[in-house]
Design a protein around this motif. Sequence first.
Motif, short mmCIF file in Angstrom:
data_model
loop_
_atom_site.label_atom_id
_atom_site.label_comp_id
_atom_site.label_asym_id
_atom_site.label_seq_id
_atom_site.Cartn_x
_atom_site.Cartn_y
_atom_site.Cartn_z
N LEU A 58 1.91 -28.06 7.79
CA LEU A 58 1.27 -27.94 9.20
C LEU A 58 1.67 -28.08 10.82
N GLY A 59 1.17 -27.59 11.47
CA GLY A 59 1.57 -27.41 12.80
C GLY A 59 0.18 -27.48 13.44
N PHE A 60 0.33 -26.36 14.85
CA PHE A 60 -0.69 -26.92 15.63
C PHE A 60 -1.59 -25.79 15.75
N LEU A 61 -1.73 -24.63 14.66
CA LEU A 61 -2.58 -23.11 14.51
C LEU A 61 -3.57 -24.43 13.99
N PHE A 62 -2.98 -25.00 12.19
CA PHE A 62 -3.72 -26.68 11.81
C PHE A 62 -4.51 -27.21 12.28
N SER A 63 -4.05 -27.81 13.39
CA SER A 63 -4.97 -28.65 14.24
C SER A 63 -5.89 -27.95 15.33
N TRP A 64 -5.72 -26.61 15.66
CA TRP A 64 -6.39 -26.22 16.00
C TRP A 64 -7.65 -25.71 15.54
N LYS A 65 -7.35 -25.24 14.01
CA LYS A 65 -8.50 -24.78 13.40
C LYS A 65 -9.42 -25.64 13.16
N MET A 66 -8.68 -26.68 12.79
CA MET A 66 -9.52 -28.41 12.65
C MET A 66 -10.48 -28.18 13.37
N GLY A 67 -10.11 -28.60 14.95
CA GLY A 67 -11.13 -28.90 16.07
C GLY A 67 -12.10 -28.30 15.76
N ILE A 68 -11.61 -26.95 15.38
CA ILE A 68 -12.86 -25.19 15.94
C ILE A 68 -14.02 -26.20 14.47
N LEU A 69 -13.29 -26.43 13.61
CA LEU A 69 -14.48 -26.92 12.61
C LEU A 69 -15.07 -28.02 12.64
N ILE A 70 -14.39 -29.10 12.95
CA ILE A 70 -14.79 -30.65 13.44
C ILE A 70 -15.92 -30.23 14.54
N LEU A 71 -15.49 -29.46 16.10
CA LEU A 71 -16.33 -28.83 16.54
C LEU A 71 -18.08 -28.50 16.48
N VAL A 72 -18.13 -27.54 15.26
CA VAL A 72 -19.13 -26.54 15.14
C VAL A 72 -19.62 -27.26 13.67
N LEU A 73 -19.17 -28.08 12.87
CA LEU A 73 -20.17 -28.83 12.36
C LEU A 73 -21.03 -30.24 12.96
N ALA A 74 -20.08 -30.74 13.85
CA ALA A 74 -20.81 -31.97 14.46
C ALA A 74 -21.88 -31.14 15.81
N LEU A 75 -21.30 -29.72 16.18
CA LEU A 75 -22.84 -29.18 17.00
C LEU A 75 -24.05 -28.91 16.07
N SER A 76 -23.25 -28.49 14.67
CA SER A 76 -24.62 -28.20 13.78
C SER A 76 -25.28 -29.20 13.26
N SER A 77 -24.93 -30.36 13.62
CA SER A 77 -25.83 -31.59 12.89
C SER A 77 -26.81 -31.95 14.36
N VAL A 78 -26.45 -31.13 15.53
CA VAL A 78 -27.71 -31.18 16.67
C VAL A 78 -28.72 -29.81 17.09
N ASN A 79 -27.61 -28.85 16.53
CA ASN A 79 -28.65 -27.78 17.32
C ASN A 79 -28.21 -27.18 15.75
N TYR A 80 -29.09 -26.16 15.35
CA TYR A 80 -29.59 -24.93 14.66
C TYR A 80 -28.73 -23.45 14.55
N ARG A 81 -27.28 -24.11 13.56
CA ARG A 81 -26.67 -23.13 12.86
C ARG A 81 -26.06 -22.29 14.18
N PRO A 82 -25.33 -23.29 15.23
CA PRO A 82 -24.90 -22.09 15.79
C PRO A 82 -22.94 -21.31 16.29
N PHE A 83 -22.46 -21.39 15.16
CA PHE A 83 -21.27 -20.77 14.57
C PHE A 83 -22.64 -19.29 14.16
N CYS A 84 -23.32 -19.43 13.46
CA CYS A 84 -24.09 -18.09 13.67
C CYS A 84 -24.72 -17.60 14.89
N LYS A 85 -25.27 -17.92 15.53
CA LYS A 85 -25.61 -17.92 16.88
C LYS A 85 -24.93 -16.62 17.30
N TYR A 86 -23.53 -17.50 17.84
CA TYR A 86 -22.49 -17.34 18.39
C TYR A 86 -21.40 -16.92 18.02
N LEU A 87 -20.87 -17.38 17.60
CA LEU A 87 -19.05 -17.38 16.84
C LEU A 87 -19.15 -15.32 16.04
#
Lengths: 295, 44
Positions: free
Chosen positions: A181-210
């Motif tokens: 494990l290195g930087f890439l995994f931390s980066w991707k985990m960061g994106i995952l956590i951000l998307v999941l956190a956003l998904s709790s307050v905004n409906y499907r942000p990943f589907c809308k924007y990414l």
Amino acid sequence: MKKMRERTRLIIQLAFAALTNGYVSGFLGQKLYKGKLKQFCLPGLNCYSCPGALGSCPIGALQAVAGDRSFSFSFYVMGCLVMLGALIGRLVCGFLCPFGLVQDLMYKIPVPKVLRKIPGDRYLRFLKYIILVLMVLVLPDRVTNIIGQGDPWFCKWICPSGTLLGGVPQVLSTPALQASLGFLFSWKMGILILVLALSSVNYRPFCKYLCPLGAIYGLCNPVSLYHLEVDKEKCTRCGACSRACGMGVDVPKAPNSPECIRCGKCASVCPHDALQFRFVHRKKEKHGQAENIEN
Amino acid sequence: MKRYYGFFLLSVGFGMACAGLVRGEAMTVLKKAITLCLECIGIG
């Protein structure tokens, strides 16, 4: 009616995710399914490195073929996606995508929905088309290593579905991977956590924007055979449908918008029964009631 | 008229998928899908 429809959709989402990730030995022995089914693409964003995956991720497959030195573009994968898009459009996003399901579940968490509309929403929605062209179609083909193979840029740098369905279970169960494990995994985990956190307050942000897969199906939405019809005679423009739409679609104005994921919330809240999903277009008569159908 | 666009797109997709199959793209997809994708899981 609305609850019943939502419950049915949730059951379909869960059943489809379980069915397409039903390779139990993968979860027990952590060896991927290697059968011929994997030459077929699943409709949703389902990582083929998920221990239970029985099919391929269409976006991963597009990049794999583009990144192969023998090919520049996958007619096979894009053809399958266009066919599915022409048939049902973004119904795939609403009913058959496992990462859509994850976001739906996150949105059910009872926290104040303080970010129903993200600043710059209108422009951010174009991001998924840029990601599709750049990271899925162009870069894997154009940026190659010394043996002529390209990286799957979207999978590598963005895809939170791959991190959640493939990365987390594989890393948790394989000590050799934990050591790498290195930087890439931390980066991707960061994106995952951000998307999941956003998904709790905004409906499907990943589907809308990414999501590049949503971009492909979205482009098919306005002409797909499965479509939404608005009966203008019944519609009073009360706005109940647009208020219920988590994807921010102005339903009476653009019933088959590229953003609509065909979840059916609009139709279930319509007090006048003016919205109907259909496979066959109703014929528009020259002088008569049916002329008032918008689709 | 709109209803025909859907059928047109369906046939275009079918044609593309067949062309891809003839070129042997399905084998490339299979080869990638049966091995652990290190980029997808975040190892690199």
